[in-house]
Design a protein around this motif. Structure first.
Motif, PDB file in Angstrom:
ATOM      1  N   ASN A 171     -37.605  55.027 115.668  1.00 18.05           N
ATOM      2  CA  ASN A 171     -36.470  55.727 115.151  1.00 18.05           C
ATOM      3  C   ASN A 171     -35.261  55.702 116.248  1.00 18.05           C
ATOM      4  OD1 ASN A 171     -34.600  57.512 114.171  1.00 18.05           O
ATOM      5  ND2 ASN A 171     -35.930  59.160 114.053  1.00 18.05           N
ATOM      6  N   MET A 172     -34.287  54.696 115.678  1.00 15.75           N
ATOM      7  CA  MET A 172     -33.187  54.411 116.778  1.00 15.75           C
ATOM      8  C   MET A 172     -31.799  54.548 115.883  1.00 15.75           C
ATOM      9  SD  MET A 172     -34.637  51.192 118.711  1.00 15.75           S
ATOM     10  CE  MET A 172     -33.311  50.942 119.755  1.00 15.75           C
ATOM     11  N   THR A 173     -30.815  54.825 116.750  1.00 12.41           N
ATOM     12  CA  THR A 173     -29.324  54.758 116.402  1.00 12.41           C
ATOM     13  C   THR A 173     -28.630  53.498 116.970  1.00 12.41           C
ATOM     14  OG1 THR A 173     -29.314  57.098 115.652  1.00 12.41           O
ATOM     15  CG2 THR A 173     -27.360  56.078 116.031  1.00 12.41           C
ATOM     16  N   PHE A 174     -27.841  53.010 116.250  1.00 10.33           N
ATOM     17  CA  PHE A 174     -27.012  51.960 116.694  1.00 10.33           C
ATOM     18  C   PHE A 174     -25.404  52.286 116.098  1.00 10.33           C
ATOM     19  CE2 PHE A 174     -30.840  49.833 116.794  1.00 10.33           C
ATOM     20  CZ  PHE A 174     -30.735  48.707 117.845  1.00 10.33           C
ATOM     21  N   PRO A 175     -24.563  53.055 116.875  1.00  7.12           N
ATOM     22  CA  PRO A 175     -23.402  53.572 116.606  1.00  7.12           C
ATOM     23  C   PRO A 175     -22.346  52.511 116.408  1.00  7.12           C
ATOM     24  CG  PRO A 175     -23.721  53.870 118.966  1.00  7.12           C
ATOM     25  CD  PRO A 175     -25.066  53.366 118.366  1.00  7.12           C
ATOM     26  N   SER A 176     -22.351  51.302 116.707  1.00  5.58           N
ATOM     27  CA  SER A 176     -21.401  50.313 116.795  1.00  5.58           C
ATOM     28  C   SER A 176     -21.815  49.252 115.755  1.00  5.58           C
ATOM     29  CB  SER A 176     -21.043  49.837 117.979  1.00  5.58           C
ATOM     30  OG  SER A 176     -20.504  50.997 118.864  1.00  5.58           O
ATOM     31  N   LEU A 177     -22.956  49.188 115.053  1.00  9.72           N
ATOM     32  CA  LEU A 177     -23.714  48.254 114.118  1.00  9.72           C
ATOM     33  C   LEU A 177     -23.706  48.791 112.807  1.00  9.72           C
ATOM     34  CD1 LEU A 177     -26.076  45.964 116.379  1.00  9.72           C
ATOM     35  CD2 LEU A 177     -23.723  45.378 115.892  1.00  9.72           C
ATOM     36  N   PRO A 178     -23.102  48.131 111.809  1.00 14.70           N
ATOM     37  CA  PRO A 178     -23.412  48.457 110.232  1.00 14.70           C
ATOM     38  C   PRO A 178     -24.676  48.089 110.091  1.00 14.70           C
ATOM     39  CG  PRO A 178     -21.416  47.125 110.785  1.00 14.70           C
ATOM     40  CD  PRO A 178     -21.937  47.148 111.889  1.00 14.70           C
ATOM     41  N   CYS A 179     -25.273  48.740 108.952  1.00 18.73           N
ATOM     42  CA  CYS A 179     -26.669  48.535 108.553  1.00 18.73           C
ATOM     43  C   CYS A 179     -26.621  47.002 108.060  1.00 18.73           C
ATOM     44  CB  CYS A 179     -26.944  49.527 107.534  1.00 18.73           C
ATOM     45  SG  CYS A 179     -27.294  51.191 108.159  1.00 18.73           S
ATOM     46  N   ASP A 180     -25.688  46.559 107.322  1.00 21.86           N
ATOM     47  CA  ASP A 180     -25.769  45.296 106.709  1.00 21.86           C
ATOM     48  C   ASP A 180     -26.079  44.293 107.721  1.00 21.86           C
ATOM     49  OD1 ASP A 180     -25.308  46.296 104.252  1.00 21.86           O
ATOM     50  OD2 ASP A 180     -22.904  45.906 104.347  1.00 21.86           O
ATOM     51  N   VAL A 181     -26.100  44.249 109.019  1.00 19.54           N
ATOM     52  CA  VAL A 181     -26.283  43.280 109.989  1.00 19.54           C
ATOM     53  C   VAL A 181     -27.355  43.387 110.500  1.00 19.54           C
ATOM     54  CG1 VAL A 181     -23.770  42.664 109.827  1.00 19.54           C
ATOM     55  CG2 VAL A 181     -24.625  44.024 111.678  1.00 19.54           C
ATOM     56  N   VAL A 182     -27.862  44.789 110.786  1.00 25.90           N
ATOM     57  CA  VAL A 182     -29.138  44.835 111.597  1.00 25.90           C
ATOM     58  C   VAL A 182     -30.293  44.532 111.001  1.00 25.90           C
ATOM     59  CG1 VAL A 182     -30.463  47.045 112.438  1.00 25.90           C
ATOM     60  CG2 VAL A 182     -27.941  47.170 112.512  1.00 25.90           C
ATOM     61  N   SER A 183     -31.232  43.884 111.890  1.00 28.26           N
ATOM     62  CA  SER A 183     -32.266  43.438 111.334  1.00 28.26           C
ATOM     63  C   SER A 183     -33.483  43.710 112.459  1.00 28.26           C
ATOM     64  CB  SER A 183     -32.507  41.777 111.237  1.00 28.26           C
ATOM     65  OG  SER A 183     -32.106  41.105 112.430  1.00 28.26           O
ATOM     66  N   VAL A 184     -34.821  43.826 111.981  1.00 29.21           N
ATOM     67  CA  VAL A 184     -35.824  44.131 112.795  1.00 29.21           C
ATOM     68  C   VAL A 184     -36.795  42.726 112.771  1.00 29.21           C
ATOM     69  CG1 VAL A 184     -37.679  45.679 113.317  1.00 29.21           C
ATOM     70  CG2 VAL A 184     -35.493  46.533 112.248  1.00 29.21           C
ATOM     71  N   ASP A 185     -36.865  42.274 113.955  1.00 32.98           N
ATOM     72  CA  ASP A 185     -37.749  41.103 114.096  1.00 32.98           C
ATOM     73  C   ASP A 185     -38.967  41.042 115.012  1.00 32.98           C
ATOM     74  OD1 ASP A 185     -35.570  39.947 112.484  1.00 32.98           O
ATOM     75  OD2 ASP A 185     -34.780  39.443 114.463  1.00 32.98           O
ATOM     76  N   ALA A 186     -40.101  40.719 114.637  1.00 33.27           N
ATOM     77  CA  ALA A 186     -41.249  40.761 115.399  1.00 33.27           C
ATOM     78  C   ALA A 186     -41.985  39.444 115.789  1.00 33.27           C
ATOM     79  CB  ALA A 186     -42.163  41.907 114.813  1.00 33.27           C
ATOM     80  N   ILE A 187     -42.826  39.137 116.814  1.00 32.09           N
ATOM     81  CA  ILE A 187     -43.153  37.955 117.175  1.00 32.09           C
ATOM     82  C   ILE A 187     -44.328  38.377 118.196  1.00 32.09           C
ATOM     83  CG2 ILE A 187     -41.711  37.200 119.074  1.00 32.09           C
ATOM     84  CD1 ILE A 187     -42.486  34.569 118.376  1.00 32.09           C
ATOM     85  N   ASP A 188     -45.486  37.747 117.894  1.00 32.35           N
ATOM     86  CA  ASP A 188     -46.720  38.122 118.901  1.00 32.35           C
ATOM     87  C   ASP A 188     -47.306  36.869 119.252  1.00 32.35           C
ATOM     88  OD1 ASP A 188     -48.659  37.318 116.976  1.00 32.35           O
ATOM     89  OD2 ASP A 188     -48.433  39.202 115.925  1.00 32.35           O
ATOM     90  N   MET A 189     -48.157  37.047 120.260  1.00 29.93           N
ATOM     91  CA  MET A 189     -48.879  35.680 121.031  1.00 29.93           C
ATOM     92  C   MET A 189     -49.814  35.183 120.083  1.00 29.93           C
ATOM     93  SD  MET A 189     -49.829  37.171 124.779  1.00 29.93           S
ATOM     94  CE  MET A 189     -50.474  35.582 125.210  1.00 29.93           C
ATOM     95  N   SER A 190     -50.231  35.490 119.045  1.00 31.83           N
ATOM     96  CA  SER A 190     -50.787  34.846 117.857  1.00 31.83           C
ATOM     97  C   SER A 190     -49.937  33.920 117.276  1.00 31.83           C
ATOM     98  CB  SER A 190     -51.552  35.875 116.931  1.00 31.83           C
ATOM     99  OG  SER A 190     -50.594  36.519 116.059  1.00 31.83           O
ATOM    100  N   GLY A 191     -48.721  33.778 117.182  1.00 30.02           N
ATOM    101  CA  GLY A 191     -47.998  32.910 116.672  1.00 30.02           C
ATOM    102  C   GLY A 191     -47.228  33.505 115.265  1.00 30.02           C
ATOM    103  N   LYS A 192     -47.684  34.755 115.001  1.00 27.79           N
ATOM    104  CA  LYS A 192     -46.972  35.341 113.939  1.00 27.79           C
ATOM    105  C   LYS A 192     -45.585  35.948 114.045  1.00 27.79           C
ATOM    106  CE  LYS A 192     -47.784  39.195 110.355  1.00 27.79           C
ATOM    107  NZ  LYS A 192     -48.900  39.977 110.123  1.00 27.79           N
TER     108      LYS A 192
END
Length: 351
Positions: A73-94
């Protein structure tokens, strides 16, 4: 008779005739004070007995094949929602870009008030290409040589115009939800990496202008139990000029909380260190907020236990008996002191 007298001789609390007792004001005062102290201490001990105590135990973590829930649960006061992305990578290669599972975004105005709610989906799907992310966020670099002569369709141009207007109006974004990742070391990050390199360059004119100021309202790796403290909750990092990459190095400790009702709550606690890498206008990376996590091989079991009744009785006898003995000594001392003070005065009056 002999047996009865022998039994009476063992009486530790002999009775005194009433006419031999002398009651004084000082004795009454000491008695009231003593009773008040004993009542207070009794209530304190009773409350201590009724509360549960927690016992910690460490064991080797034997869990396998489970997922790790990440509550953000985070707030980015200077980034519009249209450009915000959540990315994930782990050691299994996913490797997942712009995750849209159980994640929501709230559009915020320049004052932080909500002006829109939407499910976090692939908002720039038409502009996405397959990128390889690394920890520094240089997933945009491989397309740098193709920027010349690149054209956009109408939808892309419309999105670029929309984002520039949002930036001009000071829009921000609040991201919240749950990520379910593999139970192995890895990282997730929030950035503009979901954008095509050309689109990102058109909007921000370079990574130095991407302001990743943020506030972490909540970051946890499972449900909360009594006494749990998440060290990143309430963390605020504001950039007034320039930009950079925030990295939070997290060590996750698997935890089981066993309630006194025998209910078991599997969760995780963690410790964290942070690092900020500032950027300059010649850097080819793009700003981001990284959370790099690793799991401890040791699991902690926290067990609630009821305190022993015999222990409560022992403490109660010690506290009340000690208070009673102390007030008795105080009463004798006060009586002797007052008697010593009043006797000379009475003798002088008689003379």
């Amino acid at each position: 008779m002999g047996y009865t007298q022998a039994l009476k001789s063992m009486d530790a609390f002999p009775r005194t005739e009433d006419h031999l007792l002398q009651k004084t004001q000082s004795g009454a005062f000491v008695s009231i004070v003593g009773l008040s102290i004993m009542a207070t201490l009794f209530l304190h001990e009773l409350r201590y007995y009724l509360t549960t105590e927690t016992v910690h135990q460490m064991l080797v973590d034997l869990k396998r094949g489970e997922t790790l829930p990440i509550h953000i649960n985070m707030t980015f006061p200077s980034l519009p929602c249209d450009v915000v992305s959540v990315d994930a990578i782990d050691m299994s290669g996913k490797h997942e870009v712009d995750l849209d599972t159980n994640i929501w975004k709230l559009r915020l105005n320049s004052h932080g008030h909500i002006i829109g709610t939407e499910y976090l989906s692939d908002l720039v799907e038409k502009e996405h290409t397959t990128h390889k992310h690394d920890e520094g966020g240089d997933n945009h670099e491989h397309s740098e040589g193709k920027t010349q002569g690149h054209t956009f369709d109408k939808d892309t141009e419309k999105m670029i115009k929309k984002v520039k207007q949002a930036l001009a109006h000071g829009e921000g974004c609040r991201v919240y939800g749950v990520l379910d990742v593999q139970r192995v070391a890895g990282n997730f990050h929030i950035s503009v990496h979901g954008l095509n390199i050309f689109v990102a360059q058109m909007i921000f004119e370079g990574g130095i202008h991407v302001n990743v100021s943020h506030k972490i309202h909540d970051l946890s790796f499972g449900p909360k139990y009594p006494g749990l403290h998440n060290p990143l909750d309430g963390t605020t990092r504001i950039l007034h000029s320039g930009s950079g990459i925030f990295k939070y190095y997290i060590k996750i400790v698997p935890t089981e909380y066993r309630y006194i009702s025998k209910e078991v709550l599997p969760t995780n606690q963690f410790s964290v260190t942070e690092y900020f890498s500032p950027m300059n206008e010649f850097d080819r990376t793009w700003p981001a907020v990284y959370f790099l996590y690793d799991l401890s091989p040791i699991t902690v079991t926290i067990r609630e236990e009821r305190r022993s009744l015999l222990h409560f009785i022992t403490r109660l006898c010690a506290v009340l008996g000690g208070t009673f003995a102390l007030t008795g000594m105080l009463d004798r001392w006060m009586f002797r002191f007052l008697e010593a003070v009043t006797k000379p005065k009475s003798r002088s009056i008689l003379q």
